[in-house]
Write a protein that holds these residues in place. Structure first.
Motif, PDB file in Angstrom:
ATOM      1  N   LEU A 140       0.823  -1.207   0.000  1.00 45.04           N
ATOM      2  CA  LEU A 140       0.000   0.000   0.000  1.00 45.04           C
ATOM      3  C   LEU A 140       0.858   1.258   0.000  1.00 45.04           C
ATOM      4  O   LEU A 140       0.518   2.256  -0.641  1.00 45.04           O
ATOM      5  CB  LEU A 140      -0.940   0.000   1.209  1.00 45.04           C
ATOM      6  N   ARG A 143       1.959   2.145  -3.442  1.00 43.30           N
ATOM      7  CA  ARG A 143       0.912   2.720  -4.280  1.00 43.30           C
ATOM      8  C   ARG A 143       0.459   4.087  -3.783  1.00 43.30           C
ATOM      9  O   ARG A 143       0.346   5.031  -4.561  1.00 43.30           O
ATOM     10  CB  ARG A 143      -0.297   1.782  -4.323  1.00 43.30           C
ATOM     11  N   ASP A 144       0.185   4.208  -2.485  1.00 45.76           N
ATOM     12  CA  ASP A 144      -0.476   5.398  -1.959  1.00 45.76           C
ATOM     13  C   ASP A 144       0.485   6.481  -1.477  1.00 45.76           C
ATOM     14  O   ASP A 144       0.183   7.672  -1.564  1.00 45.76           O
ATOM     15  CB  ASP A 144      -1.403   5.010  -0.802  1.00 45.76           C
ATOM     16  N   THR A 148      -4.741   8.831   1.395  1.00 46.06           N
ATOM     17  CA  THR A 148      -5.310   8.927   0.053  1.00 46.06           C
ATOM     18  C   THR A 148      -6.423   9.953  -0.055  1.00 46.06           C
ATOM     19  O   THR A 148      -6.924  10.200  -1.155  1.00 46.06           O
ATOM     20  CB  THR A 148      -5.867   7.559  -0.388  1.00 46.06           C
ATOM     21  N   TRP A 156       2.958   8.407   4.990  1.00 40.81           N
ATOM     22  CA  TRP A 156       2.505   7.032   5.159  1.00 40.81           C
ATOM     23  C   TRP A 156       2.725   6.500   6.567  1.00 40.81           C
ATOM     24  O   TRP A 156       1.925   5.716   7.087  1.00 40.81           O
ATOM     25  CB  TRP A 156       3.205   6.121   4.155  1.00 40.81           C
ATOM     26  N   GLY A 179      -6.645   0.776   1.598  1.00 34.80           N
ATOM     27  CA  GLY A 179      -6.000   2.011   1.167  1.00 34.80           C
ATOM     28  C   GLY A 179      -5.494   2.770   2.374  1.00 34.80           C
ATOM     29  O   GLY A 179      -5.987   2.594   3.494  1.00 34.80           O
ATOM     30  N   ARG A 209      -6.253   3.428  -7.954  1.00 30.26           N
ATOM     31  CA  ARG A 209      -6.101   4.391  -6.870  1.00 30.26           C
ATOM     32  C   ARG A 209      -7.377   4.421  -6.023  1.00 30.26           C
ATOM     33  O   ARG A 209      -8.446   3.975  -6.448  1.00 30.26           O
ATOM     34  CB  ARG A 209      -5.830   5.787  -7.442  1.00 30.26           C
ATOM     35  N   VAL A 210      -7.271   4.994  -4.824  1.00 32.87           N
ATOM     36  CA  VAL A 210      -8.423   5.115  -3.929  1.00 32.87           C
ATOM     37  C   VAL A 210      -9.191   6.391  -4.257  1.00 32.87           C
ATOM     38  O   VAL A 210      -8.609   7.477  -4.315  1.00 32.87           O
ATOM     39  CB  VAL A 210      -7.981   5.137  -2.458  1.00 32.87           C
TER      40      VAL A 210
END
Length: 223
Positions: A140, A143-144, A148, A156, A179, A209-210
């Motif tokens: 996660l 990606r994030d 988000t 993060w 997410g 994506r969220v």
């Protein structure tokens, strides 16, 4: 610092410099290292603090974490890595030059993350557990990179693994239903008016994506 930053102690440029605290250090070794030590007090303080942190991390003094462990976790694009240029981002939100990241990675054990395809890490737990695993948290993060919610700048390291749908509403702890969300935005997700609803987008330019939008609305999803 009185004991850790004493002349001759914890000198990274002197392999024979005693490490740790001056209390109990070998007197002869410390005396010899003191003669070789040309650092200023400020530099000795810096080196002492770094030695303290190394000692703290090496001995597990930070305890267990439900989020990311006490490691350097960084995400960067493959293109930037290949070109030795650009900027990477750490889990705490720090921007790190890719040239420095390459130097650090030479002495590290990296996690390799592939976004399309499969790995041996278990990323789908269904309703078998509520808290995200380390492998899920790392995936996660890649990606994030942070919360988000639109416009939120929380890094993060201060986010939670948010379920979509919420765990209390039957949401699974699966990688494609999770997410990153800071505590405030995670608690703002609700099915009642005034709250937010979230989903992992399955189409469009932000696929994967969220997306966020006010609960019950038909507004476009925001990322």
């Amino acid at each position: 610092l009185t004991l850790w930053a004493e002349p001759g102690m914890n000198n990274p440029d002197d392999p024979e410099s005693p490490h740790g605290t001056a209390y109990g250090a070998d007197a002869e070794a410390l005396a010899a290292a003191r003669e070789r030590d040309t650092r200023s007090q400020s530099q000795r303080n810096h080196d002492a603090l770094e030695a303290m942190l190394d000692h703290l991390l090496a001995n597990g003094a930070l305890g267990d974490s439900v989020a990311l462990p006490s490691h350097l976790v960084v995400t960067a694009s493959l293109e930037d890595l290949e070109n030795r240029a650009g900027v990477a981002v750490t889990a705490t939100g720090t921007r790190l030059p890719v040239t420095d990241l390459v130097d650090i990675a030479a002495d590290a054990t990296p996690w390799l993350e592939v976004f399309e395809g499969q790995s041996s890490q278990i990323l789908h737990f269904g309703r078998g557990r509520r808290l995200a695993s380390l492998a899920q948290r790392l995936a996660l993060f890649g990606r994030d990179r942070g919360c988000t919610a639109p416009g939120c700048t929380t890094p993060w390291s201060r986010t939670q693994a948010h379920h979509m749908p919420d765990w209390q509403d039957g949401g699974p702890t699966d990688i494609d239903h999770l997410g990153g969300a800071c505590g405030g935005h995670n608690r703002s997700v609700s099915t009642t008016p005034g709250g937010w609803e979230t989903t992992v987008l399955t189409s469009g330019p932000f696929k994967g994506r969220v997306g966020w939008r006010p609960s019950g609305s038909t507004e476009p999803w925001k990322v």
